[in-house]
Design a protein around this motif. Structure first.
Motif, mmCIF file in Angstrom:
data_model
loop_
_atom_site.group_PDB
_atom_site.id
_atom_site.type_symbol
_atom_site.label_atom_id
_atom_site.label_comp_id
_atom_site.label_asym_id
_atom_site.label_seq_id
_atom_site.Cartn_x
_atom_site.Cartn_y
_atom_site.Cartn_z
ATOM 1 N N ALA A 50 0.951 -1.939 -0.002
ATOM 2 C CA ALA A 50 -0.354 0.030 -0.184
ATOM 3 C C ALA A 50 0.798 1.193 -0.080
ATOM 4 O O ALA A 50 0.437 2.639 -0.669
ATOM 5 N N VAL A 51 1.894 1.367 0.724
ATOM 6 C CA VAL A 51 2.633 2.322 1.099
ATOM 7 C C VAL A 51 3.932 3.031 -0.348
ATOM 8 O O VAL A 51 3.581 3.536 -1.271
ATOM 9 N N VAL A 52 4.437 1.563 -0.982
ATOM 10 C CA VAL A 52 5.022 1.547 -1.800
ATOM 11 C C VAL A 52 4.322 2.279 -3.435
ATOM 12 O O VAL A 52 4.718 2.603 -4.386
ATOM 13 N N ALA A 112 -5.182 -8.317 -1.166
ATOM 14 C CA ALA A 112 -5.813 -8.478 -1.921
ATOM 15 C C ALA A 112 -6.702 -7.915 0.156
ATOM 16 O O ALA A 112 -6.746 -6.556 0.176
ATOM 17 N N LEU A 113 -5.445 -7.415 1.146
ATOM 18 C CA LEU A 113 -5.964 -6.734 2.288
ATOM 19 C C LEU A 113 -5.167 -5.485 2.084
ATOM 20 O O LEU A 113 -5.753 -5.264 3.021
ATOM 21 N N SER A 114 -4.161 -5.334 1.135
ATOM 22 C CA SER A 114 -4.086 -4.187 0.478
ATOM 23 C C SER A 114 -5.156 -3.048 0.158
ATOM 24 O O SER A 114 -4.528 -1.791 -0.384
ATOM 25 N N SER A 115 -5.852 -3.350 -0.340
ATOM 26 C CA SER A 115 -6.731 -2.964 -1.253
ATOM 27 C C SER A 115 -7.302 -2.183 -0.585
ATOM 28 O O SER A 115 -7.436 -0.316 -1.432
ATOM 29 N N VAL A 155 -3.745 6.556 -0.864
ATOM 30 C CA VAL A 155 -3.762 7.557 -2.670
ATOM 31 C C VAL A 155 -4.590 8.652 -2.255
ATOM 32 O O VAL A 155 -4.114 9.930 -2.270
ATOM 33 N N ARG A 156 -5.756 8.729 -1.647
ATOM 34 C CA ARG A 156 -6.211 9.905 -1.687
ATOM 35 C C ARG A 156 -5.807 10.436 -0.515
ATOM 36 O O ARG A 156 -6.129 12.075 -1.381
ATOM 37 N N ILE A 157 -5.851 10.226 0.547
ATOM 38 C CA ILE A 157 -5.199 10.947 1.657
ATOM 39 C C ILE A 157 -3.927 11.439 0.839
ATOM 40 O O ILE A 157 -3.423 13.144 0.816
ATOM 41 N N THR A 169 -1.700 8.306 9.001
ATOM 42 C CA THR A 169 -2.733 7.243 8.403
ATOM 43 C C THR A 169 -2.422 6.101 8.462
ATOM 44 O O THR A 169 -2.961 5.140 8.299
ATOM 45 N N VAL A 170 -0.660 6.113 7.588
ATOM 46 C CA VAL A 170 -0.611 4.445 7.939
ATOM 47 C C VAL A 170 0.428 3.551 9.058
ATOM 48 O O VAL A 170 -0.533 2.794 9.401
ATOM 49 N N GLY A 171 -0.065 4.478 10.066
ATOM 50 C CA GLY A 171 -0.059 3.658 11.129
ATOM 51 C C GLY A 171 -1.241 3.922 11.677
ATOM 52 O O GLY A 171 -1.156 2.586 11.665
#
Length: 334
Positions: A109-111, A207-210, A217-219, A262-264
């Motif tokens: 998700a981050v990359v 699947a879990l990263s969706s 992306v939005r943030i 958000t990532v945290g």
């Protein structure tokens, strides 16, 4: 930096103490109670009174709570009602799988999410921006378990590119060191075992990263757009500073602050909410174990799990604060 860490740790103590009180009272007020959970269908009024007397469940609530906290300080979370094994032992056996899956999903998700959100904001209104916004909306709307079934059907069943379930193939006798199969293969030099573990991680991690990917992306896009409109960015550009410096030092660095938060939060939610993904791919993490504990009213497991997740959230928030202080040094003086 040290003062920041100490201050945050001191703030954690009353938070965890209050959570432990609420958790203890809540679970002990659930229908049936611990005695019924232990006895199951064999429960009678006499046997229930007997086990309540043996476990001290007839004592005042504050006495029971004091005894429970005394055991927690010694890292004794009790024993599982279903398996009879210590709760801490059950967690240490299963939790590495959940951590490995959650971190892999967050890495994806981050990359992908941060660069995609950044370039979508830089090219606002372009096909890349429209595609990123539309794709993120779809990613939020699709249920994780449904996406998991689709990925497994296409890439595992139809194409046969990736395994469809489990953490490792049955024919591989890997040496277990830490419980993290990818890391264990690297530590022991068993490259085939490590790569096999990676292959088993790809589909459930995707699947879990969706949802985290869509949110990041939005943030990121919104944060970059906001920073691009700030006066100090326009001033830096008007002074003729190289665009690479302006984008890296002024735009991206300031835009990362809400993204880090958000990532945290998303990482904590992934660690505690991977139940459906693990069930779809039979991943063998903590998810299915907690699901069975809820069905069986396994109170020691539920209490230990909730406290453990709370500790993880605290640790993640501390890391977020440290990341904040590195990105924006002004945070250290607040």
């Amino acid at each position: 930096m040290l003062r920041l860490i100490v201050r945050r740790l001191l703030q954690v103590v009353p938070t965890l103490l209050g959570l432990s009180v609420l958790l203890f009272l809540w679970l002990h007020r659930l229908p049936g109670g611990p005695a019924s959970a232990l006895l199951g269908e064999r429960a009678t009024e006499a046997s229930r009174r007997q086990i309540e007397e043996a476990l001290g469940l007839n004592d005042p609530v504050w006495v029971q709570y004091a005894h429970w906290m005394e055991r927690l300080v010694q890292f004794d979370f009790g024993a599982s009602v279903r398996t009879g094994r210590p709760v801490l032992e059950e967690f240490t056996q299963r939790f590495p799988a959940t951590v490995e899956l959650a971190l892999s999903a967050m890495l994806i998700a981050v990359v992908i999410g941060i660069p995609l959100g950044y370039f979508a904001a830089r090219r606002r209104g372009s096909w890349l921006d429209v595609g990123a916004v539309s794709g993120s909306l779809i990613g939020i709307c699709i249920p994780v378990f449904f996406l998991g079934f689709i990925l497994r059907a296409v890439f595992a069943v139809n194409l046969g590119w990736l395994p469809s379930f489990g953490r490792q193939s049955t024919g591989i006798n890997a040496t277990e060191v830490t419980g993290f199969y990818v890391l264990d293969g690297l530590l022991t030099g068993e490259w085939d075992a490590s790569w096999d573990a990676v292959e088993h991680l790809i589909l459930p991690a995707l699947a879990l990263s969706s949802i985290p990917l869509a949110v990041i992306v939005r943030i990121t896009r919104a944060s970059v757009l906001e920073v691009l409109g700030e006066d100090y960015v326009r001033t830096a550009e008007s002074k003729g500073i190289a665009r690479r410096v302006v984008r890296g030092r002024h735009v991206l660095r300031n835009a990362l602050l809400p993204v880090v938060t958000t990532v945290g939060l998303l990482t904590g939610s992934l660690l505690s909410g991977a139940v459906l993904t693990e069930s779809v791919f039979a991943f063998g993490g903590i998810g299915s174990f907690i699901r069975d504990a809820i069905d069986a009213r396994d109170y020691p497991v539920l209490m230990g799990f909730i406290l453990f997740i709370a500790l993880l959230y605290v640790a993640i928030n501390l890391l977020v604060d440290l990341a904040y202080s590195l990105i924006d040094p002004r945070v250290r003086v607040n």
